[in-house]
Write a protein that holds these residues in place. Structure first.
Motif, short mmCIF file in Angstrom:
data_model
loop_
_atom_site.label_atom_id
_atom_site.label_comp_id
_atom_site.label_asym_id
_atom_site.label_seq_id
_atom_site.Cartn_x
_atom_site.Cartn_y
_atom_site.Cartn_z
N SER A 68 0.81 -1.22 0.00
CA SER A 68 0.00 0.00 0.00
C SER A 68 0.84 1.27 0.00
N ILE A 69 2.09 1.19 0.49
CA ILE A 69 2.97 2.36 0.52
C ILE A 69 4.16 2.09 -0.40
N THR A 70 4.18 2.77 -1.53
CA THR A 70 5.27 2.59 -2.50
C THR A 70 6.29 3.71 -2.43
N ASN A 71 5.90 4.87 -1.92
CA ASN A 71 6.81 6.00 -1.76
C ASN A 71 6.77 6.47 -0.31
N GLY A 72 7.93 6.92 0.14
CA GLY A 72 8.00 7.46 1.48
C GLY A 72 8.26 6.39 2.54
N CYS A 73 8.36 6.83 3.77
CA CYS A 73 8.61 5.94 4.90
C CYS A 73 7.33 5.18 5.24
N ARG A 74 7.44 3.89 5.46
CA ARG A 74 6.26 3.07 5.73
C ARG A 74 5.68 3.34 7.12
N PHE A 75 6.47 3.90 8.02
CA PHE A 75 5.98 4.20 9.35
C PHE A 75 5.40 5.62 9.44
N ALA A 76 5.57 6.42 8.40
CA ALA A 76 5.17 7.82 8.44
C ALA A 76 3.71 8.04 8.83
N PRO A 77 2.73 7.23 8.35
CA PRO A 77 1.33 7.50 8.74
C PRO A 77 1.08 7.35 10.24
N ARG A 78 1.95 6.68 10.96
CA ARG A 78 1.76 6.48 12.40
C ARG A 78 2.78 7.25 13.24
N CYS A 79 3.62 8.01 12.61
CA CYS A 79 4.73 8.67 13.28
C CYS A 79 4.41 10.14 13.54
N ASP A 80 4.54 10.59 14.79
CA ASP A 80 4.26 11.98 15.11
C ASP A 80 5.48 12.88 14.86
N ARG A 81 6.56 12.31 14.31
CA ARG A 81 7.75 13.11 13.99
C ARG A 81 7.98 13.20 12.49
N ALA A 82 6.99 12.76 11.71
CA ALA A 82 7.13 12.76 10.25
C ALA A 82 6.90 14.16 9.69
N TRP A 83 7.59 14.46 8.59
CA TRP A 83 7.33 15.70 7.86
C TRP A 83 7.21 15.36 6.38
N GLU A 84 7.17 16.38 5.50
CA GLU A 84 6.84 16.15 4.10
C GLU A 84 7.72 15.09 3.44
N ARG A 85 9.02 15.15 3.68
CA ARG A 85 9.93 14.20 3.05
C ARG A 85 9.58 12.76 3.40
N CYS A 86 9.11 12.55 4.63
CA CYS A 86 8.80 11.19 5.06
C CYS A 86 7.68 10.56 4.23
N HIS A 87 6.75 11.38 3.72
CA HIS A 87 5.64 10.87 2.93
C HIS A 87 5.97 10.80 1.45
N GLU A 88 7.04 11.42 1.04
CA GLU A 88 7.34 11.52 -0.40
C GLU A 88 8.57 10.74 -0.82
N GLN A 89 9.52 10.55 0.07
CA GLN A 89 10.80 9.94 -0.29
C GLN A 89 11.11 8.77 0.63
N THR A 90 11.47 7.64 0.02
CA THR A 90 11.80 6.44 0.80
C THR A 90 13.14 6.64 1.50
N PRO A 91 13.21 6.43 2.80
CA PRO A 91 14.48 6.66 3.51
C PRO A 91 15.51 5.59 3.18
N GLU A 92 16.76 6.00 3.13
CA GLU A 92 17.87 5.08 2.88
C GLU A 92 18.40 4.56 4.22
N TRP A 93 19.16 3.48 4.14
CA TRP A 93 19.80 2.92 5.32
C TRP A 93 20.99 3.78 5.72
N THR A 94 21.00 4.28 6.94
CA THR A 94 22.06 5.15 7.43
C THR A 94 22.89 4.40 8.45
N VAL A 95 24.17 4.24 8.20
CA VAL A 95 25.08 3.57 9.13
C VAL A 95 25.50 4.58 10.20
#
Length: 625
Positions: free
Chosen positions: A290-317
């Motif tokens: 159901s979520i092809t773009n953006g962070c999959r946790f963004a709809p339930r996250c109170d710290r999400a902003w525009e980028r979270c809904h539009e861009q898939t996050p990369e793995w950060t070491v």
């Protein structure tokens, strides 16, 4: 040395939706790697992908899995059968579905020994050849394995069938079967879900000892953060098919990075939150694909902003062996991370019960449930099993009585006897000042809407041929509750919302849900007829902590609003500390200690109660800095 290497593993439905989406990790010899996450996020499907036991309609779509430098996905099915149960074994989540109902437990353990026992002597005999252990005493080895996992009277019970065991005991049999082949990698999918704390401690100690002696690697799939805190070396947190955070145990518990991980810790019940709502995560895991773009946790996250809904996050070491999949930790979001760090959700206080002197709803006096032991062709009665032996208790209106004790001590039998689902041998059960023992079927039926039970095994208690909407509406229709069908459907939607399930889920069948989701359906079914007394038999044992928080908040708010009473059967003492007003400790059919929650948990008098409390795994969480 790495026993298991998983690189970019993908499992998907044939319609293209990814269940496991590009996960990677390694497990070294003698290491325990824990996989955390909500029900439906792909943890169990990851394990089935490793074992190549994916159900129909799901296929491996990419990535590689290496076990001791052997590429498992390149093996034939015949070669893979030699790996399963021997080099790699698995403890499945639902033992009731995994054990053969027409074979004794001893025969099922012996089957593993005959197929894979040769490996202990360094041999590689084909399965068709008899195991040398057969001559050395397979039966004795089966008894030893059952004793190791805490089955009492193993010499007798090795000849019994799975239906003669409680849920916790069936789980112990599964563990004994998994350890029989002495695997190099053990995949444990919720291995302690149905176990009380003392047996849980014994089993985990057994797994740790086996690991130290043999160098066995272990993939531990669990929602119990206490088990992770005491047993895991490294941890991965999974959400919606992806690993969103991975770190060592100390790093994860010392400073959780991902907002989802932080919310899991905030949802843990304890005595300090007794008069407050738990911090539950709103909503549920998104449907597959159901979520092809953006962070999959963004709809339930109170710290999400525009980028979270539009861009898939990369793995950060973040450091060696530590990483996170979140925009907050990207290089150009460092300032936002500092700004948002340390936010704390407000806690809504729940007032105490409005009844200063609540009347008794249920009174039980000297209740006994004895089962005859029959023997011989004529099935003569040669003795009795005293499952419940003279129990007396009282539940007041709007109060919660917790019933704790080891698996097999008679807790579930007592709960069924109170509802007259099992005929008591002797004693008295009075509900709302009316004696239940001796009532005919028609008189009992009139009481069913006021007394409901949430059973321990949701798969066995849900009709597999009915959709969720039909399951929830069935009891309402039978008891003429809820008006017409349209009104009942509105009520069903409200129940699904409260229990953390999507409204669209009501048109699906039970087999289409994970174990935790099925338990939520069972709870919604019990609540559908607006009972006064709810007997909850391990209702949160299959739930992860975030959904457990939703259910506990729901039960507590319903109790406050409607004056509901609960008999709460559980082995989770943290839940008891949070929810219960009174506690009864049960051992071998008898109540050995009773009192308020503060008295029993804070200052136990009985030695058995002290043993229970000593076995509870402890979590020490530091807040992010």
């Amino acid at each position: 040395m790495s026993i298991l290497k998983v690189d970019n593993l993908v499992a998907r439905l044939r319609n293209g939706a990814h269940i496991v989406d590009g996960i990677s990790f390694e497990i070294a010899a003698g290491e325990t790697f824990a996989l955390l996450g909500e029900s439906g996020c792909g943890k169990s499907m990851t394990a089935l992908s490793l074992m190549r036991l994916l159900p129909d309609g799901v296929e491996n779509a990419g990535g590689s899995v290496s076990l001791q430098d052997t590429a498992l996905q390149q093996l034939s099915e015949r070669e893979m059968r030699a790996v399963r149960g021997g080099t790699m074994a698995m403890i499945f989540q639902e033992p009731g579905l995994s054990l053969n109902p027409v074979m004794t437990v001893g025969e099922q353990i012996a089957e593993v020994l005959e197929l894979h026992g040769e490996r202990r002597n360094g041999k590689n005999l084909p399965p068709s050849q008899p195991s040398p252990l057969k001559e050395e005493g397979v039966a004795q080895r089966c008894i030893e394995l059952l004793e190791q996992v805490g089955i009492p009277d193993a010499a007798r019970r090795v000849h019994e069938y799975p239906f003669q065991f409680s849920g916790g005991m069936k789980q112990r049999v599964m563990i004994a079967m998994a350890l029989a082949g002495k695997p190099k990698l053990l995949i444990a999918d919720e291995p302690t879900t149905a176990l009380d704390v003392t047996i849980q401690a014994q089993v985990l100690s057994l797994l740790r000892d086996t690991q130290q002696q043999s160098g066995m690697a272990m993939l531990l799939i669990t929602h119990d953060l206490g088990v992770v805190a005491e047993n895991a070396h490294r941890v991965a947190v999974m959400y919606a098919g992806e690993i969103v955070e991975q770190a060592s145990r100390d790093e994860l518990f010392g400073r959780p990075l991902h907002p989802y991980t932080q919310k899991l810790f905030a949802a843990l019940p304890d005595e300090t939150r007794r008069d407050h709502q738990l911090t539950a995560i709103p909503g549920s895991v998104p449907p597959l694909g159901s979520i092809t773009n953006g962070c999959r946790f963004a709809p339930r996250c109170d710290r999400a902003w525009e980028r979270c809904h539009e861009q898939t996050p990369e793995w950060t070491v973040m450091a060696v062996g530590q990483g996170v999949r979140c925009h907050l930790y990207a290089a150009d979001a460092a300032g936002r991370e500092k700004k948002e760090e340390g936010r704390v959700e407000a806690k809504l206080s729940i007032s105490s019960s409005p009844f200063s002197l609540p009347p008794s709803l249920l009174q039980v006096e000297n209740l006994k449930v004895h089962f005859p032991i029959r023997k011989g062709i004529m099935q003569r009665v040669v003795g009795q099993v005293k499952a419940v032996d003279g129990v007396s208790l009282e539940i007041k209106q709007g109060r919660t009585l917790a019933l704790v004790g080891e698996s097999g001590c008679g807790k579930t039998t007592l709960g069924k006897a109170l509802l007259q689902l099992i005929k008591p041998t002797a004693g008295s059960v009075r509900f709302a000042e009316q004696e239940l023992i001796g009532l005919d079927a028609q008189a009992l039926r009139s009481k069913r809407s006021a007394m409901q039970m949430v059973f321990q095994d949701p798969y066995a208690s849900l009709n597999p041929k009915m959709r969720v909407a039909e399951i929830l509406e069935e009891g309402m229709t039978a008891l003429a509750i809820g008006g017409n069908s349209a009104a009942r459907q509105v009520h069903i939607d409200d129940l699904l919302d409260k229990c953390g399930l999507a409204r669209s889920a009501k048109w699906r069948y039970p087999h289409e849900f994970s174990g935790g989701q099925r338990q939520r359906i069972a709870i919604a079914r019990a609540l559908a007829v607006s009972p006064k007394l709810l007997i909850c038999d391990e209702p949160t044992s299959a739930l992860d902590v975030s959904v457990q928080a939703q259910i506990l908040n729901l039960l507590k708010s319903l109790q406050q609003e409607l004056g509901l009473s609960y008999l709460f059967i559980t082995h989770n003492l943290a839940v008891v500390d949070y929810l219960a007003h009174e506690v009864c400790v049960m051992y071998q059919g008898k109540v050995v200690e009773r009192g308020t929650a503060e008295q029993v948990l804070g200052s136990p008098k009985n030695e058995y109660t002290k043993t229970l409390l000593a076995a509870v795994p402890r979590i020490h969480i530091q807040q992010p800095v």
